[in-house]
Design a protein around this motif. Structure first.
Motif, short mmCIF file in Angstrom:
data_model
loop_
_atom_site.label_atom_id
_atom_site.label_comp_id
_atom_site.label_asym_id
_atom_site.label_seq_id
_atom_site.Cartn_x
_atom_site.Cartn_y
_atom_site.Cartn_z
N SER A 105 0.82 -1.22 0.00
CA SER A 105 0.00 0.00 0.00
C SER A 105 0.85 1.27 0.00
O SER A 105 0.41 2.31 -0.48
N LEU A 106 2.07 1.21 0.53
CA LEU A 106 2.96 2.38 0.57
C LEU A 106 4.10 2.27 -0.44
O LEU A 106 5.08 3.02 -0.36
N ASP A 107 3.98 1.34 -1.39
CA ASP A 107 5.07 1.03 -2.31
C ASP A 107 5.54 2.25 -3.11
O ASP A 107 6.74 2.43 -3.33
N ASP A 108 4.61 3.11 -3.52
CA ASP A 108 4.98 4.25 -4.36
C ASP A 108 5.97 5.18 -3.68
O ASP A 108 6.81 5.80 -4.34
N ARG A 109 5.88 5.31 -2.35
CA ARG A 109 6.81 6.19 -1.63
C ARG A 109 8.01 5.44 -1.08
O ARG A 109 9.09 6.02 -0.93
N THR A 115 17.08 7.30 -3.04
CA THR A 115 16.58 6.42 -1.99
C THR A 115 15.11 6.73 -1.72
O THR A 115 14.71 7.90 -1.68
N GLY A 116 14.30 5.69 -1.53
CA GLY A 116 12.89 5.89 -1.23
C GLY A 116 12.69 6.52 0.14
O GLY A 116 13.58 6.50 1.00
N ASP A 117 11.53 7.11 0.35
CA ASP A 117 11.21 7.69 1.65
C ASP A 117 11.02 6.59 2.68
O ASP A 117 10.55 5.50 2.37
N SER A 118 11.36 6.90 3.92
CA SER A 118 11.14 5.97 5.03
C SER A 118 9.90 6.39 5.80
O SER A 118 9.65 7.58 6.01
N VAL A 119 9.11 5.40 6.21
CA VAL A 119 7.87 5.70 6.92
C VAL A 119 8.02 5.34 8.40
O VAL A 119 8.57 4.31 8.77
N THR A 120 7.55 6.24 9.24
CA THR A 120 7.49 6.00 10.68
C THR A 120 6.05 5.67 11.05
O THR A 120 5.13 6.43 10.74
N LEU A 121 5.86 4.53 11.67
CA LEU A 121 4.52 4.08 12.04
C LEU A 121 4.14 4.54 13.44
O LEU A 121 4.99 4.94 14.23
N THR A 122 2.86 4.45 13.73
CA THR A 122 2.38 4.71 15.09
C THR A 122 2.58 3.48 15.98
O THR A 122 2.44 3.57 17.20
N ILE A 123 2.89 2.35 15.36
CA ILE A 123 3.05 1.09 16.10
C ILE A 123 4.22 1.20 17.09
O ILE A 123 5.29 1.69 16.74
N ASP A 124 4.00 0.73 18.30
CA ASP A 124 5.06 0.61 19.30
C ASP A 124 5.52 -0.85 19.28
O ASP A 124 4.75 -1.76 19.61
N ALA A 125 6.78 -1.07 18.89
CA ALA A 125 7.28 -2.44 18.70
C ALA A 125 7.16 -3.27 19.97
O ALA A 125 6.85 -4.47 19.92
N ASP A 126 7.41 -2.67 21.13
CA ASP A 126 7.35 -3.41 22.38
C ASP A 126 5.91 -3.81 22.72
O ASP A 126 5.66 -4.95 23.14
N ILE A 127 4.98 -2.88 22.55
CA ILE A 127 3.57 -3.19 22.82
C ILE A 127 3.05 -4.20 21.81
O ILE A 127 2.30 -5.13 22.16
#
Length: 567
Positions: free
Chosen positions: A175-179, A210-222
């Motif tokens: 879904s985010l492939d274009d960026r 280089t493609g853009d990097s996305v920061t998610l709202t997901i907390d890896a620990d939670i």
């Protein structure tokens, strides 16, 4: 005669020189330069997928593919000994040690008439450098970017995966492939015999991006905690599957979206198939958690109060002759509106919901988002199923009051509680926090859309009523020491593969006095117990407790003043 011969020869030479230098000079120079030009493809590295704290969930690493031109391998000349023979066997013996391959088998791969064939993919940089240093004829080393997922199956249901060409195939990778995808480039330069660049020679290049990097709202620990607790409970209860959603009620940020049996994106072929993220794509009847909408509706319409008194039997017949019953047999109960919710009584809820017209019942379900997508930025979301009111269907028009005859996703069900917890304002859930471009500039995602669904007064009243579910009702196993908890248990019939089963759930909000998190736990077809308060509420307690600690959310500072549940 000698003079004539010399003059003729010099004349021919001069003519040839004039032709080469003047007439055909530019064309010959261009042809010579073309033979010296070497072209190198530059890789546009794919952007990273990071959790909210910058932990890499998906990243690209430097790797190399080793290939062979079989026509050139035969030109190899060894040192003349048996250990270093000419041709493919000599090349194979030198290369096999570095690539950890059998020399005889590798030799077979090098023999033939193909100008291009892969020998080994994904070679580490240090190995590639050693292969390149050998300068073996016909052996090529090409740089590639390999996609890796450092945390394995963690959030694999959400992240998705790419194909061998680095193209997104599922999940956020799709879904985010274009960026995320980079733009390849190239470099053309004049090279010497061994491929070295000629100083001052022709150079032409188009840099890779280089493609853009996305920061998610997901907390890896939670996410990890939710996933591990969910998988453990699915196994312990014999459930077919399950989901856990952790939702920030103020911002709409999804902190965890866990589904049992999540796929490891490093090995997508190991997946059993089906939906990648069932919490946003698979639908089920919510059951008693849907009673929260009925209570919100009658409170907002001013039809009942939290302390209205109801006589609640085990079975109850509505005017059109349909009979409904509670989940377990009991004598006649004297419950308030709050008590009906706390005890999760179907017959009491039907009596209360009777004050709403049929159209009002369905309208309120739609207002809370049932029957439409939440708009989360995850591929494959389902809008659930909510049929139009049908007066010829004598049962569904009543069953919707207690969460039957309507189907939702785990995320939709969680959003209802998040809306109530947020003072009656629905915030669109999302998993993308922002983007970082190749220069390192971070751009936050636009604020999520907000829609008022019920008044703040109704929301506060309903939150207090839901506290009784945990304090003195079916959700006592969801209690968290030091924190006020509001929530609702759910048990609903479901149909999977033509067989009837049970969906057990608990959805709650913490802290109830200063709401921050809505957490849902959904288990499909548990065998140890069919009640959400038994199998789902303990998982809610453990996941919510961990999230509260991880986020540094302080314990409740006030005591609850609850409404009476009986009369």
């Amino acid at each position: 005669m000698l003079t004539v011969v010399v003059i003729v020869v010099l004349t021919v030479f001069a003519g040839r020189l004039v032709y080469v230098q003047a007439l055909a000079g530019p064309a010959i120079a261009a042809e010579a330069q073309a033979k010296r030009l070497l072209s190198v493809d530059l890789i546009g590295t794919r952007g990273q997928i990071l959790d909210r704290d910058g932990v890499a969930l998906a990243t690209s690493v430097e790797r190399y593919d080793v290939s062979v031109n079989q026509l050139l391998v035969r030109e190899y000349r060894g040192d003349g000994t048996a250990q270093d023979p000419d041709g493919a066997l000599g090349v194979a013996r030198k290369l096999a040690v570095l690539l950890d391959m059998d020399a005889a088998e590798l030799g077979g791969e090098l023999v033939g008439d193909r100008e291009f064939k892969y020998v080994r993919k994904g070679v580490l940089p240090q190995v590639a450098r050693e292969v390149f240093a050998l300068r073996l004829p016909g052996i090529n080393v090409d740089k590639v970017a390999d996609r890796v997922y450092p945390n394995g199956a963690l959030a694999g249901n959400l992240i998705g995966f790419v194909n061998s060409n680095g193209q997104g195939l599922d999940g956020l990778e799709l879904s985010l492939d274009d960026r995320l995808k980079g733009t390849p480039g190239y470099e053309v330069y004049e090279g010497g015999r061994k491929g070295q660049q000629v100083p001052g020679g022709h150079v032409e290049e188009s840099p890779a991006r280089t493609g853009d990097s996305v920061t998610l709202t997901i907390d890896a620990d939670i996410q990890w905690k939710a996933q591990s607790l969910l998988d453990a409970q699915v196994e312990a209860t014999g459930s077919k599957s399950g989901s856990v959603v952790v939702y920030d009620v103020e911002t709409g940020e999804v902190l965890a979206l866990a589904d049992s049996g999540a796929t490891d994106p490093n090995h997508p072929g190991d997946s059993a198939g089906g939906s990648l993220s069932s919490s946003v794509s698979d639908i089920f009847e919510p059951g008693s958690t849907g009673k929260v909408i009925t209570m919100a509706a009658v409170l907002e319409e001013g039809l009942v109060t939290p302390t209205d008194e109801w006589t609640v039997p085990y079975t109850y017949e509505v005017p059109n002759g349909q009979v409904f019953k509670d989940s377990h047999e009991h004598g006649t109960l004297h419950l308030t509106t709050t008590g009906v919710l706390a005890e999760s009584s179907n017959t009491g809820t039907v009596q209360i919901g009777a004050k709403l017209s049929v159209d009002q019942r369905y309208d309120w379900l739609k207002r809370f988002g049932f029957g439409s997508r939440t708009g989360i930025d995850v591929a494959g979301e389902s809008g659930g199923r909510l049929n139009e009111p049908d007066l010829n269907d004598p049962r569904s028009q009543w069953a919707v009051l207690f969460g039957q005859s309507v189907s939702v996703t785990a995320l939709q069900a969680t959003q209802v509680f998040a809306t109530v917890a947020n003072g009656g304002v629905r915030v669109q859930p999302h998993v993308v926090k922002g983007w970082t471009d190749a220069s390192g500039t971070f751009t936050a995602q636009d604020p999520a859309p907000r829609t008022r669904i019920i008044s703040e007064k109704t929301a506060d009243t309903l939150m207090t009523m839901m506290e009784s579910v945990v304090d003195d009702g079916t959700g006592s196993n969801a209690a968290i020491p030091g924190y006020r908890v509001a929530g609702k248990t759910g048990t609903a019939q479901n149909w999977v593969d033509g067989k009837q089963g049970i969906t057990a759930s608990f959805i709650g909000v913490v802290p109830a006095d200063e709401p921050r998190l809505a957490v849902s736990v959904i288990l499909h077809n548990p065998r140890s117990s069919e009640y959400g308060g038994v199998v789902a509420a303990p998982v809610f307690r453990d996941v919510a407790s961990y999230a509260l600690s991880e986020l540094g959310i302080a314990p409740s500072g006030t005591r609850a003043h609850l409404f009476p549940t009986t009369w």
